[in-house]
Write an enzyme that holds these catalytic residues in place. Sequence first.
Site, PDB file in Angstrom:
ATOM      1  CD  GLU A   1      -7.543   7.872  -3.331  1.00  0.00           C
ATOM      2  OE1 GLU A   1      -6.362   8.252  -3.354  1.00  0.00           O
ATOM      3  OE2 GLU A   1      -8.356   8.118  -4.248  1.00  0.00           O
TER       4      GLU A   1
ATOM      5  CD  GLU B   1     -10.306  -3.567  14.143  1.00  0.00           C
ATOM      6  OE1 GLU B   1     -11.184  -3.552  15.026  1.00  0.00           O
ATOM      7  OE2 GLU B   1      -9.288  -2.854  14.184  1.00  0.00           O
TER       8      GLU B   1
ATOM      9  CB  ALA C   1      -8.937   8.690  12.345  1.00  0.00           C
TER      10      ALA C   1
ATOM     11  NE  ARG D   1     -17.926  -3.537  18.077  1.00  0.00           N
ATOM     12  CZ  ARG D   1     -17.104  -3.789  19.100  1.00  0.00           C
ATOM     13  NH1 ARG D   1     -15.948  -3.155  19.179  1.00  0.00           N
ATOM     14  NH2 ARG D   1     -17.442  -4.678  20.019  1.00  0.00           N
TER      15      ARG D   1
ATOM     16  CG  LEU E   1      -8.083  -5.681   0.910  1.00  0.00           C
ATOM     17  CD1 LEU E   1      -7.684  -4.984   2.200  1.00  0.00           C
ATOM     18  CD2 LEU E   1      -9.493  -5.258   0.495  1.00  0.00           C
TER      19      LEU E   1
ATOM     20  CD  GLU F   1      -9.538  10.794  18.387  1.00  0.00           C
ATOM     21  OE1 GLU F   1     -10.237  10.565  19.383  1.00  0.00           O
ATOM     22  OE2 GLU F   1      -8.803   9.945  17.852  1.00  0.00           O
TER      23      GLU F   1
ATOM     24  CB  SER G   1       1.271  -3.364  21.213  1.00  0.00           C
ATOM     25  OG  SER G   1      -0.020  -2.867  20.952  1.00  0.00           O
TER      26      SER G   1
ATOM     27  CE  LYS H   1      -3.909  -4.741  19.363  1.00  0.00           C
ATOM     28  NZ  LYS H   1      -3.610  -3.304  19.491  1.00  0.00           N
TER      29      LYS H   1
END
Length: 225
Positions: free
Chosen positions: A65, A166, A178, A132, A48, A181, A76, A72
Amino acid sequence: MTPLDTVAALGRTAAPPLSPDQIRAVRQEIQRFLLQYEFGLREIETKLTILRDEFLELHDYNPIEHISSRVKSPDSLLDKVARKGIARDLDSIRAEITDIAGVRLTCAFKSDVYRLFGLLTRQDDVSVLRVRDYIAHPKPNGYQSLHAVVEIPVFLSSGSVSVPVEVQFRTVAMDFWASLEHKIYYKYDADVPESLTAELREAAATAAELDERMARLHRQVHGGG
């Protein structure tokens, strides 16, 4: 006793004491396990970053950006294993939990999300395990993002291992929503009043509208997507 059983036992006062050698061996085994995910994360981040640098140097417009990542922690990971009822052996965890390593890619516009997803997943050594699309199909609370679990080979001294990572693709507006939230759900320990959840859904719709408006302005200025 598996390594993660031992980690859990370390936090219980009633657990029998472990010798320093036992503790050292457990920590080393978990460290080796999580290091594979750290290395897989670096591979995806490198891909990336190369794309971002190419856009910066050779193109008029850079769609990336921000890039952030995390692996983890053992605590966790142990919490998620307990919540999902997964056996506490490393093979089961490897098979059942695919977000041990995570990368978040923040883009300017929705079209950038799909463009960068394509640029990453078309690379020869990247395999797509699951996608997803919460942009095309938002969650009931309004959450939008594109989640992809990809697999990347990592070459170690002992041989090659395939590591799942992921990757979450979001616009700036989606990421802001997000983040807010998450803070609200943390404050209320997930028991958020209905009045707030309704406002969050409305805010998500406003963020989606802002995405569309800014994309139209971008097309007017630059032409195309």
